[in-house]
Design an enzyme around this catalytic site. Structure first.
Site, PDB file in Angstrom:
ATOM      1  N   GLU A  46       0.813  -1.220   0.000  1.00  0.00           N
ATOM      2  CA  GLU A  46       0.000   0.000   0.000  1.00  0.00           C
ATOM      3  C   GLU A  46       0.847   1.272   0.000  1.00  0.00           C
ATOM      4  OE1 GLU A  46      -0.621  -2.635   1.844  1.00  0.00           O
ATOM      5  OE2 GLU A  46      -2.747  -3.177   1.633  1.00  0.00           O
ATOM      6  N   HIS A 106     -10.589  -5.904  10.725  1.00  0.00           N
ATOM      7  CA  HIS A 106     -11.280  -5.796   9.441  1.00  0.00           C
ATOM      8  C   HIS A 106     -12.712  -5.279   9.603  1.00  0.00           C
ATOM      9  CE1 HIS A 106      -8.025  -8.642   8.613  1.00  0.00           C
ATOM     10  NE2 HIS A 106      -8.150  -8.335   7.336  1.00  0.00           N
TER      11      HIS A 106
END
Length: 341
Positions: free
Chosen positions: A69, A137
């Site tokens: 990322e 998450h």
């Protein structure tokens, strides 16, 4: 194919397909738009929200990235500086910590540090929210991102708003963090309580303008993203008790439409801010204080907040429901407010 058939097909279109359509229309309009992210090309995105884009626009404009990322977010910053309009997909908002350096110290700050001479037309597209996926998450984190000056932060609740706000984000000269809710992305078809018709062509909605999605007279309830659905369900429940709830979909955290909420609260005299993000130092406190400052401390009889307590999201779905505001929790809070009035 008749107009009725087209309308029915569009009504059945799932949210990820609507998002992909919005991106495709903007990519057709503007050749400087390109997309980079994990699994967004051949796989079409983990939720299908970029499905078909690589086949349509090629690998040069829809690029599959490795699990890095920081690297591909940095590529996006450089592309924006070079005159492109990159859409950077960070699969889950929980992962922004991996690339926060490029987001916060580069994308958000370069326009300020250059005295406005260098714009940063980027969209950080990501998915947040609780779907039973445990502490790493299941977060929203729009409060965290909103705390960092330089970003617009958008979190829509229905297909119509996703399409119009995505187009507006891709046309913005400022960096926009566009947070789609995982639970909404997983819905089949258009099973939404608030579902304005979605036009065929491209259109934009103003970023920073809230929408009154249910009229009411007794209490104002302000929220955003998937919690709008929960709020509407709670309002329908409370209507059976003779309590009229006005529901406002904020649509974005930055800019925050205080004026619409204050106007409603001035009429009802009560305000409840519901947030799927964490309670402390977040949206619920910020909006409550802004409304009080706008109207004056004596203007409202009640101001309450309902948000996730300051704990990581539990793995067990029963425990998640115990900490994340859902229809029953919201309805109970509204009843408590009505009894205390």
């Amino acid at each position: 194919m008749t107009a009725t058939t087209l309308a029915n097909d569009r009504l059945a279109m799932p949210l990820p397909a609507t998002i992909a359509e919005a991106i495709a229309l903007e990519m057709e309009r503007d050749p400087t738009i390109l997309c980079i992210g994990e699994d967004i090309g051949r796989a079409g995105g983990v939720f299908g929200a970029t499905r078909g884009l690589q086949d349509r626009f090629g690998e040069d404009r829809v690029m599959d990235a490795p699990i890095a990322e920081m690297g591909f977010t940095g590529m996006g910053v450089g592309l924006a500086q070079a005159g492109m309009r990159p859409l950077i997909e960070i699969m889950f908002v929980d992962f922004v910590g991996v690339c926060l350096e490029q987001m916060y110290n580069a994308a958000a700050k370069i326009p300020y540090m250059s005295g406005g001479r260098q714009r940063m037309p980027m969209v950080f597209k990501t998915a947040g929210g609780c779907i039973g996926s445990a502490a790493q998450h299941s977060q929203c984190l729009w409060g965290l991102i909103a705390h960092l000056p330089g970003f617009k932060v958008v979190a829509p609740c229905n297909p119509h708003d996703h399409k119009g706000l995505m187009a507006a984000a891709l046309r913005s000269d400022d960096p926009v963090v566009f947070i789609e809710h995982k639970a909404l992305l997983l819905r089949k078809g258009r099973d939404f309580r608030h579902h304005p018709d979605v036009p065929d062509g491209a259109y934009t909605l103003p970023i920073g303008k809230a929408a009154v999605v249910r009229k009411g007279t007794d209490v104002t309830l302000a929220t955003l993203s998937a919690t709008v659905e929960h709020a509407l369900a709670a309002a329908e429940d409370l209507a059976g008790d003779g309590i009229s709830v006005e529901v406002i979909d904020l649509r974005s955290v930055v800019p925050l439409d205080t004026a619409t909420v204050a106007e409603s609260a001035a009429g009802t005299g009560r305000l409840l801010v519901v947030d799927e993000d964490y309670l402390s130092f977040g949206l619920s406190a910020e909006l409550s204080l802004r409304v009080l400052k706008t109207l004056g401390l004596s203007a409202l009889r009640q101001v309450e907040r309902l948000a996730v307590p300051d704990v990581p999201i539990p793995a067990a779905i029963t425990l998640e429901k115990a900490v994340v505001p859902g229809p029953e929790m919201i309805a109970e809070k509204l009843r408590q407010m009505a009894k205390a009035a």
